[in-house]
Design a protein around this motif. Structure first.
Motif, PDB file in Angstrom:
ATOM      1  N   UNK A   1     -15.878 -11.071 -40.608  1.00  0.00           N
ATOM      2  CA  UNK A   1     -15.408  -9.977 -41.458  1.00  0.00           C
ATOM      3  C   UNK A   1     -14.399 -10.540 -42.466  1.00  0.00           C
ATOM      4  N   UNK A   2     -14.742 -10.422 -43.734  1.00  0.00           N
ATOM      5  CA  UNK A   2     -13.882 -10.992 -44.781  1.00  0.00           C
ATOM      6  C   UNK A   2     -12.523 -10.296 -44.868  1.00  0.00           C
ATOM      7  N   UNK A   3     -12.445  -9.032 -44.417  1.00  0.00           N
ATOM      8  CA  UNK A   3     -11.142  -8.350 -44.470  1.00  0.00           C
ATOM      9  C   UNK A   3     -10.173  -8.997 -43.486  1.00  0.00           C
ATOM     10  N   UNK A   4     -10.693  -9.461 -42.338  1.00  0.00           N
ATOM     11  CA  UNK A   4      -9.856 -10.166 -41.355  1.00  0.00           C
ATOM     12  C   UNK A   4      -9.441 -11.526 -41.899  1.00  0.00           C
ATOM     13  N   UNK A   5     -10.416 -12.236 -42.510  1.00  0.00           N
ATOM     14  CA  UNK A   5     -10.102 -13.557 -43.081  1.00  0.00           C
ATOM     15  C   UNK A   5      -9.072 -13.444 -44.203  1.00  0.00           C
ATOM     16  N   UNK A   6      -9.194 -12.383 -45.008  1.00  0.00           N
ATOM     17  CA  UNK A   6      -8.243 -12.185 -46.107  1.00  0.00           C
ATOM     18  C   UNK A   6      -6.842 -11.879 -45.565  1.00  0.00           C
ATOM     19  N   UNK A   7      -6.788 -11.027 -44.541  1.00  0.00           N
ATOM     20  CA  UNK A   7      -5.488 -10.731 -43.923  1.00  0.00           C
ATOM     21  C   UNK A   7      -4.846 -12.016 -43.404  1.00  0.00           C
ATOM     22  N   UNK A   8      -5.662 -12.831 -42.763  1.00  0.00           N
ATOM     23  CA  UNK A   8      -5.119 -14.065 -42.202  1.00  0.00           C
ATOM     24  C   UNK A   8      -4.616 -14.995 -43.312  1.00  0.00           C
ATOM     25  N   UNK A   9      -5.311 -15.023 -44.421  1.00  0.00           N
ATOM     26  CA  UNK A   9      -4.900 -15.935 -45.506  1.00  0.00           C
ATOM     27  C   UNK A   9      -3.531 -15.547 -46.075  1.00  0.00           C
ATOM     28  N   UNK A  10      -3.191 -14.259 -46.000  1.00  0.00           N
ATOM     29  CA  UNK A  10      -1.901 -13.819 -46.546  1.00  0.00           C
ATOM     30  C   UNK A  10      -0.776 -13.813 -45.520  1.00  0.00           C
ATOM     31  N   UNK A  11      -1.113 -13.612 -44.251  1.00  0.00           N
ATOM     32  CA  UNK A  11      -0.058 -13.466 -43.239  1.00  0.00           C
ATOM     33  C   UNK A  11       0.115 -14.689 -42.349  1.00  0.00           C
ATOM     34  N   UNK A  12      -0.953 -15.458 -42.162  1.00  0.00           N
ATOM     35  CA  UNK A  12      -0.810 -16.669 -41.338  1.00  0.00           C
ATOM     36  C   UNK A  12      -0.413 -17.833 -42.242  1.00  0.00           C
ATOM     37  N   UNK A  13       0.812 -17.748 -42.748  1.00  0.00           N
ATOM     38  CA  UNK A  13       1.285 -18.744 -43.714  1.00  0.00           C
ATOM     39  C   UNK A  13       2.770 -19.003 -43.501  1.00  0.00           C
ATOM     40  N   UNK A  14       3.207 -20.226 -43.817  1.00  0.00           N
ATOM     41  CA  UNK A  14       4.639 -20.538 -43.778  1.00  0.00           C
ATOM     42  C   UNK A  14       5.227 -20.509 -45.186  1.00  0.00           C
ATOM     43  N   UNK A  15       4.398 -20.123 -46.152  1.00  0.00           N
ATOM     44  CA  UNK A  15       4.870 -19.994 -47.535  1.00  0.00           C
ATOM     45  C   UNK A  15       5.638 -18.672 -47.643  1.00  0.00           C
ATOM     46  N   UNK A  16       6.975 -18.741 -47.603  1.00  0.00           N
ATOM     47  CA  UNK A  16       7.783 -17.524 -47.439  1.00  0.00           C
ATOM     48  C   UNK A  16       7.679 -16.562 -48.621  1.00  0.00           C
ATOM     49  N   UNK A  17       7.482 -17.084 -49.852  1.00  0.00           N
ATOM     50  CA  UNK A  17       7.311 -16.183 -50.999  1.00  0.00           C
ATOM     51  C   UNK A  17       6.090 -15.293 -50.808  1.00  0.00           C
ATOM     52  N   UNK A  18       4.993 -15.919 -50.423  1.00  0.00           N
ATOM     53  CA  UNK A  18       3.751 -15.165 -50.203  1.00  0.00           C
ATOM     54  C   UNK A  18       3.894 -14.199 -49.034  1.00  0.00           C
ATOM     55  N   UNK A  19       4.507 -14.679 -47.954  1.00  0.00           N
ATOM     56  CA  UNK A  19       4.667 -13.854 -46.757  1.00  0.00           C
ATOM     57  C   UNK A  19       5.544 -12.641 -47.045  1.00  0.00           C
ATOM     58  N   UNK A  20       6.633 -12.837 -47.772  1.00  0.00           N
ATOM     59  CA  UNK A  20       7.521 -11.727 -48.127  1.00  0.00           C
ATOM     60  C   UNK A  20       6.789 -10.649 -48.918  1.00  0.00           C
ATOM     61  N   UNK A  21       6.047 -11.079 -49.934  1.00  0.00           N
ATOM     62  CA  UNK A  21       5.288 -10.124 -50.754  1.00  0.00           C
ATOM     63  C   UNK A  21       4.240  -9.398 -49.914  1.00  0.00           C
ATOM     64  N   UNK A  22       3.589 -10.138 -49.023  1.00  0.00           N
ATOM     65  CA  UNK A  22       2.526  -9.559 -48.186  1.00  0.00           C
ATOM     66  C   UNK A  22       3.096  -8.524 -47.218  1.00  0.00           C
ATOM     67  N   UNK A  23       4.221  -8.871 -46.577  1.00  0.00           N
ATOM     68  CA  UNK A  23       4.829  -7.944 -45.613  1.00  0.00           C
ATOM     69  C   UNK A  23       5.325  -6.686 -46.320  1.00  0.00           C
TER      70      UNK A  23
END
Length: 557
Positions: free
Chosen positions: A240-262
């Protein structure tokens, strides 16, 4: 005319099959030679990309869909084989892709849009920071492309998977989160992804925000059965691409991206509050960064946005704090102070006061360090002692302490802290005393404890407290009380007799007990000689030596 055609143009043209079919693919051996040519002579890359603009413009004008498909396929292959020099030709390629997407003859063709996404995906995975942050022309081309692509896949071809693939591509773009002109695409992509994930998994869209403490207490016995699979596990073998997309934004140590995603996730949860979705996504965030979710929920409380309901923020925080989601590195006191300040600013709002109280208690659900509970209660005590706190605010703090203490299962505070708190919590003193540690306190603290008992209005509470003191401290309660009441009581009072009754029970001396009951009726006090008779026989009273020393001592220390 072919005699005078430059070599790079010949090599490009030879890759195109003849005919006007729409499902053309580049010729295999000719394409391989073209890739070898541009790789061995990198100066030719720019000429090839410039020629591809010219060729694609002609094909667009003549509606040659097959040729456009070949061009897009060639572009993808060139990106993958010449990624070290991507900066040389990437703007030309984005220009071509924008032109194709803008053309009504082509942008409704799903196969063409798929080829465009494939080329875009390869570009995103190989971009460097410098281009993303330093080249304004590139930034504009990238922005135009994403806006156009989102519009076409949502409004024209209505292809959810293509939309999700583009969201993943944006996530894979290096430094897009730190670029102020492009980072809004992160928020937009996460919003699209969550929406599509909820459509495919409707249970994550329903209103689910019941009181966290109550629901959790019921689940503790069946935790293994009720544990919801999280994003960390769901992404394994999931197509399911929606799961893969969620993982690409939240399973990251890139804090700028993680902050925006959260932040985007929390905005979505304001409109459809669902604690299961919050827990599901948080399980996909690296464990050392999950505390950011709590910090951003706390920050929402001071958000002036009318769409933010602080009660929802507090309940979401509570649900996460008592869930199975592991969170480390949480600054408990810092979060508590912010919750407390928010509560007291809204002390006249009963719903805010009650939910803040629950959330502070949920904050103590997991122990992050040994003195945590004690520190939290001390923080509340400071508010009670403050001269600037109004009566309505003090009432809220007393409720906080009462509720927090009610949900503490282990002894975790000192006797000194208990005595300080008890002056404000006389109606809940027994519950409070139950969480006092058994470590033997000083004689001064025992004196303060017995003085506190004398201040209590209820004889029933005094009696129960005396029993609790003897249960917790045994011989220390006996001997310190013997000293205290001898020195400090000169008139008959209930606490005095309560102590001697409990001492008699502790020593199992019936004569002592009956004498206490008699003196209580006649409202008389024990003399030193009376008490010495109970501390003279080591056979019947193993504490007789210590007791006698206290009774015979001049200063009774």
């Amino acid at each position: 005319g072919s005699m005078f055609t430059p070599k790079h143009q010949k090599l490009v043209n030879q890759c195109y099959p003849t005919g006007r079919t729409t499902d053309k693919k580049p010729k295999s051996s000719e394409t391989s030679y073209l890739l070898y040519y541009v790789n061995s002579r990198r100066s030719k890359l720019e000429k090839v990309s410039t020629y591809l603009i010219k060729r694609s413009t002609s094909d667009l004008n003549h509606r040659r869909i097959g040729n456009i498909a070949v061009t897009l396929d060639l572009m993808n292959k060139i990106v993958l084989h010449c990624k070290e020099n991507l900066n040389v030709f990437v703007k030309d390629f984005l220009y071509i892709m924008n032109k194709v997407l803008s053309n009504n003859n082509f942008n409704n063709d799903v196969s063409v849009v798929e080829l465009i996404e494939l080329a875009f995906s390869s570009i995103c995975q190989n971009l460097d920071d410098v281009l993303c942050n330093g080249d304004m022309e590139f930034v504009q081309l990238y922005q135009n492309f994403v806006d156009l692509f989102f519009k076409i896949v949502t409004e024209r071809i209505h292809n959810d998977d293509m939309l999700l693939k583009c969201c993943i591509d944006i996530s894979n773009t290096n430094s897009v989160s730190s670029n102020p002109q492009l980072n809004h695409f992160v928020s937009k992509s996460v919003a699209y992804t969550i929406s599509k994930f909820q459509e495919r998994n409707p249970k994550f869209k329903t209103l689910s925000l019941e009181a966290a403490l109550e629901s959790n207490l019921g689940k503790r016995l069946s935790r293994t059965q009720t544990r919801t699979i999280g994003l960390d596990k769901a992404a394994e073998d999931n197509h399911d691409l929606s799961v893969k997309a969620l993982q690409s934004y939240f399973n990251t140590t890139e804090t700028d991206k993680l902050n925006l995603s959260i932040r985007t996730l929390l905005r979505c949860l304001q409109s459809t509050p669902n604690k299961e979705l919050l827990e599901f996504v948080c399980n996909g965030i690296p464990v050392q960064l999950r505390y950011i979710v709590i910090l951003l929920l706390v920050r929402q409380l001071s958000d002036k946005d009318k769409n933010v309901n602080p009660i929802v923020s507090l309940k979401l925080m509570s649900s996460l704090l008592v869930s199975d989601v592991s969170i480390v590195g949480l600054s408990v006191l810092d979060i508590m102070r912010k919750l407390l300040n928010f509560q007291l600013k809204n002390a006249t709002n009963k719903e805010v006061v009650a939910q803040s109280c629950i959330t502070m208690t949920d904050l103590n659900h997991k122990t992050y360090y040994a003195e945590q509970t004690s520190d939290m209660l001390y923080e509340l005590l400071l508010k009670l002692k403050s001269d600037t706190v109004k009566d309505v605010e003090k009432n809220a703090v007393v409720e906080d302490i009462d509720f927090l203490v009610e949900h503490i299962t282990q002894p975790s505070i000192s006797l000194e802290l208990f005595i300080d708190l008890a002056h404000y919590m006389k109606n809940h003193i027994i519950c409070l005393f139950n969480i006092v540690e058994t470590e033997v306190p000083s004689s001064i603290l025992f004196s303060k404890l017995y003085s506190l008992l004398r201040e209590l209005d209820s004889h029933g509470v005094q009696k129960e407290m005396m029993e609790e003191i003897f249960d917790k401290y045994g011989k220390m309660a006996l001997l310190s009380g013997l000293n205290y009441f001898l020195e400090n009581v000169s008139e008959p009072e209930y606490t005095y007799y309560s102590y001697h009754l409990q001492a008699a029970n502790f020593l199992k001396l019936n004569d002592y007990k009956s004498q206490t009951e008699y003196k209580m009726q006649t409202r008389t006090l024990f003399t030193k000689e009376d008490l010495l008779s109970y501390y003279s026989d080591t056979g019947s009273n193993k504490y007789s030596k210590k007791g006698a020393q206290i009774l015979l001592s001049r200063d009774n220390q």
